[in-house]
Design a protein around this motif. Structure first.
Motif, PDB file in Angstrom:
ATOM      1  N   TRP A   1       0.818  -1.203   0.000  1.00  0.00           N
ATOM      2  CA  TRP A   1       0.000   0.000   0.000  1.00  0.00           C
ATOM      3  C   TRP A   1       0.856   1.259   0.000  1.00  0.00           C
ATOM      4  O   TRP A   1       0.408   2.328  -0.397  1.00  0.00           O
ATOM      5  CB  TRP A   1      -0.929   0.001   1.217  1.00  0.00           C
ATOM      6  N   HIS A   2       2.052   1.135   0.478  1.00  0.00           N
ATOM      7  CA  HIS A   2       3.019   2.225   0.430  1.00  0.00           C
ATOM      8  C   HIS A   2       4.397   1.581   0.343  1.00  0.00           C
ATOM      9  O   HIS A   2       4.525   0.354   0.435  1.00  0.00           O
ATOM     10  CB  HIS A   2       2.892   3.136   1.653  1.00  0.00           C
ATOM     11  N   GLU A   3       5.449   2.382   0.178  1.00  0.00           N
ATOM     12  CA  GLU A   3       6.773   1.834  -0.107  1.00  0.00           C
ATOM     13  C   GLU A   3       7.709   1.798   1.097  1.00  0.00           C
ATOM     14  O   GLU A   3       8.571   0.931   1.177  1.00  0.00           O
ATOM     15  CB  GLU A   3       7.431   2.662  -1.222  1.00  0.00           C
ATOM     16  N   VAL A   4       7.583   2.736   1.999  1.00  0.00           N
ATOM     17  CA  VAL A   4       8.554   2.858   3.093  1.00  0.00           C
ATOM     18  C   VAL A   4       8.325   1.784   4.144  1.00  0.00           C
ATOM     19  O   VAL A   4       7.297   1.098   4.151  1.00  0.00           O
ATOM     20  CB  VAL A   4       8.489   4.265   3.721  1.00  0.00           C
ATOM     21  N   SER A   5       9.276   1.650   5.054  1.00  0.00           N
ATOM     22  CA  SER A   5       9.224   0.558   6.032  1.00  0.00           C
ATOM     23  C   SER A   5       8.081   0.717   7.022  1.00  0.00           C
ATOM     24  O   SER A   5       7.691   1.828   7.392  1.00  0.00           O
ATOM     25  CB  SER A   5      10.547   0.482   6.790  1.00  0.00           C
ATOM     26  N   GLU A   6       7.563  -0.431   7.452  1.00  0.00           N
ATOM     27  CA  GLU A   6       6.576  -0.484   8.533  1.00  0.00           C
ATOM     28  C   GLU A   6       7.286  -0.552   9.878  1.00  0.00           C
ATOM     29  O   GLU A   6       6.910   0.138  10.827  1.00  0.00           O
ATOM     30  CB  GLU A   6       5.687  -1.721   8.366  1.00  0.00           C
ATOM     31  N   THR A   7       8.294  -1.406   9.968  1.00  0.00           N
ATOM     32  CA  THR A   7       9.121  -1.550  11.168  1.00  0.00           C
ATOM     33  C   THR A   7      10.565  -1.726  10.728  1.00  0.00           C
ATOM     34  O   THR A   7      10.835  -2.083   9.576  1.00  0.00           O
ATOM     35  CB  THR A   7       8.709  -2.770  12.020  1.00  0.00           C
ATOM     36  N   CYS A   8      11.480  -1.513  11.642  1.00  0.00           N
ATOM     37  CA  CYS A   8      12.882  -1.747  11.306  1.00  0.00           C
ATOM     38  C   CYS A   8      13.724  -1.831  12.571  1.00  0.00           C
ATOM     39  O   CYS A   8      13.301  -1.424  13.655  1.00  0.00           O
ATOM     40  CB  CYS A   8      13.431  -0.651  10.390  1.00  0.00           C
ATOM     41  N   LYS A   9      14.924  -2.354  12.395  1.00  0.00           N
ATOM     42  CA  LYS A   9      15.966  -2.297  13.415  1.00  0.00           C
ATOM     43  C   LYS A   9      17.284  -2.105  12.697  1.00  0.00           C
ATOM     44  O   LYS A   9      17.697  -2.937  11.889  1.00  0.00           O
ATOM     45  CB  LYS A   9      16.011  -3.572  14.261  1.00  0.00           C
ATOM     46  N   VAL A  10      17.928  -0.978  12.978  1.00  0.00           N
ATOM     47  CA  VAL A  10      19.163  -0.606  12.295  1.00  0.00           C
ATOM     48  C   VAL A  10      20.228  -0.316  13.343  1.00  0.00           C
ATOM     49  O   VAL A  10      19.971   0.403  14.316  1.00  0.00           O
ATOM     50  CB  VAL A  10      18.964   0.640  11.405  1.00  0.00           C
ATOM     51  N   THR A  11      21.419  -0.859  13.144  1.00  0.00           N
ATOM     52  CA  THR A  11      22.544  -0.584  14.024  1.00  0.00           C
ATOM     53  C   THR A  11      23.574   0.257  13.282  1.00  0.00           C
ATOM     54  O   THR A  11      24.082  -0.152  12.230  1.00  0.00           O
ATOM     55  CB  THR A  11      23.203  -1.882  14.517  1.00  0.00           C
ATOM     56  N   CYS A  12      23.852   1.431  13.830  1.00  0.00           N
ATOM     57  CA  CYS A  12      24.859   2.330  13.265  1.00  0.00           C
ATOM     58  C   CYS A  12      26.054   2.353  14.217  1.00  0.00           C
ATOM     59  O   CYS A  12      25.892   2.682  15.401  1.00  0.00           O
ATOM     60  CB  CYS A  12      24.296   3.742  13.127  1.00  0.00           C
TER      61      CYS A  12
END
Length: 421
Positions: A278-289
């Motif tokens: 329905w859309h392109e961007v993330s619903e959930t995420c986990k990112v380590t910087c």
């Protein structure tokens, strides 16, 4: 001061709080900093949603509004006129930039328009207040910094959390070692607040100049669930909650870590996307910087176990901060009075007032264009890592990434005839 109007006569009083910060305030205000009305005159590009909020903040200074939606433009102009100011309406911001009496431009458009409007305003000799996230791509950000510096312009990023005392307090406690050596920062973002099930494409409404709304973005049929606030959910125009709320809370993480002119060196993570697209961007995420000093910033979206806002974790304890709220696991920490020898961070009198004071003083504001660019860069790297499913290595000095696919996401072509310059 009533609202945010600043004149030469009012400047010293208006900027008293800024004088307590690390920047120097001159004892005079150059006449060239102001328009004919002996005050800073603002023009506003984009006046829906956050644009209207910014207009309210600068209402005593506003003299012109520009929006591709005629209904929104008319409503904004009426608001200015109701306050007793004349207000001219534009659809093409380039016409507004031709006005010699306008000193500063306030940009509250969708993200894909931030770079061009800012660069053109700088080239026209205008100072700029531009909403966050500052950019759609990393390349845009560097070009915006170059335009600001080459034209000696003041550019404030609309990351207003930097002007709130609780965020400054948290970052000062962190920067001065009151929670010990920092090893982890947690950033909590909300799930996507997308507009729901898609609808069919249609003709644009009569009041909307849709081609101008698209501007440098790819040509696509009009769809009401892609325009106005809904731009946030499509890669052509934005980066979802990562660049929406991430631009706020990651910005505070960067401030607390002393990384305003740098960033992480490694980024990896995973994300989920809408199963029906329905859309392109993330619903959930986990990112380590991971930063060069070993500190890890973990950014989560839609994870109820991570509090919204920014949590700094050191070997002595933690401090958490969000809008209007701050807490710590260390008893009495929040009552700590900084020592004379401690690092003191910039004290802003308010984000809009800080911008106007810096337009007068010609000093860099609390969230200068370089800072906004660096914070947005972290957001873009996080999105690139989750979209590609790759661990990325980033060089914050050369601003280059080790992956060709990621590099393409950090610099996108513009639709003709628009050019980034």
């Amino acid at each position: 001061m009533a609202r945010s109007q600043v004149s030469r006569r009012q400047f010293l009083g208006a900027s008293a709080a800024v004088a307590a910060s690390t920047i120097a305030i001159p004892y005079f205000v150059p006449k060239s900093a102001f328009g004919a009305a002996d005050k800073i005159v603002t023009g506003h590009i984009g006046v829906g949603g956050q644009g209207m909020s910014n207009l309210n903040g600068f209402i005593a200074n506003a003299a012109a509004v520009c929006d591709v939606d005629k209904t929104r433009a008319a409503a904004a102009a009426k608001k200015v006129q109701d306050k007793g100011n004349d207000c001219e309406v534009y659809t093409d911001y380039r016409k507004m930039l031709e006005r010699k009496d306008i000193d500063a431009i306030v940009i509250s458009t969708p993200d894909h328009w931030h770079a061009l409007a800012t660069i053109h305003a700088c080239q026209a000799g205008k100072d700029v207040y531009c909403e966050k996230p500052l950019t759609l791509t990393v390349t845009e950000g560097r070009k915006m910094v170059e335009a600001a510096r080459a034209n000696k312009r003041v550019v404030q990023t609309g990351s207003q959390q930097r002007s709130s005392k609780e965020f400054r307090q948290a970052c000062e406690l962190v920067r001065n070692g009151y929670i010990g050596k920092i090893h982890t920062v947690l950033v909590g973002l909300p799930k996507s607040n997308h507009p729901g099930e898609p609808v069919a494409d249609s003709d644009p409404p009569a009041e909307l100049d849709y081609d101008m709304w698209l501007g440098p973005a790819p040509a696509r049929p009009y769809n009401k669930k892609r325009v106005h606030y809904n731009f946030r959910f499509f890669w052509d125009y934005s980066g979802g909650q990562m660049t929406n709320w991430g631009a706020h809370h990651i910005d505070i993480a960067q401030w607390g870590l002393g990384m305003d002119n740098s960033g992480p060196v490694e980024i990896e993570g995973t994300a989920t996307f809408h199963p029906m697209k329905w859309h392109e961007v993330s619903e959930t995420c986990k990112v380590t910087c991971t930063y060069a000093n070993g500190v890890k910033m973990i950014v989560t979206q839609g994870d109820s176990s991570v509090p919204g806002g920014t949590t700094f974790i050191g070997d002595k304890g933690q401090v958490w901060v969000n809008r209007g709220r701050i807490s710590s696991t260390i008893d009495g920490l929040l009552q700590t009075k900084l020592k004379d020898s401690d690092t003191k961070l910039y004290v802003s009198p308010g984000h809009h007032k800080d911008f106007l004071a810096c337009v007068a003083s010609r000093q860099n504001p609390i969230c200068d264009v370089e800072i906004g660019h660096r914070s947005a860069t972290v957001c873009h790297l996080a999105n690139a890592a989750t979209r590609l499913g790759k661990k990325l290595k980033w060089d914050p000095v050369t601003e280059t990434v080790d992956d060709a696919d990621a590099a393409k996401l950090l610099d996108r072509p513009y639709r003709a005839p628009w050019k980034l310059g």
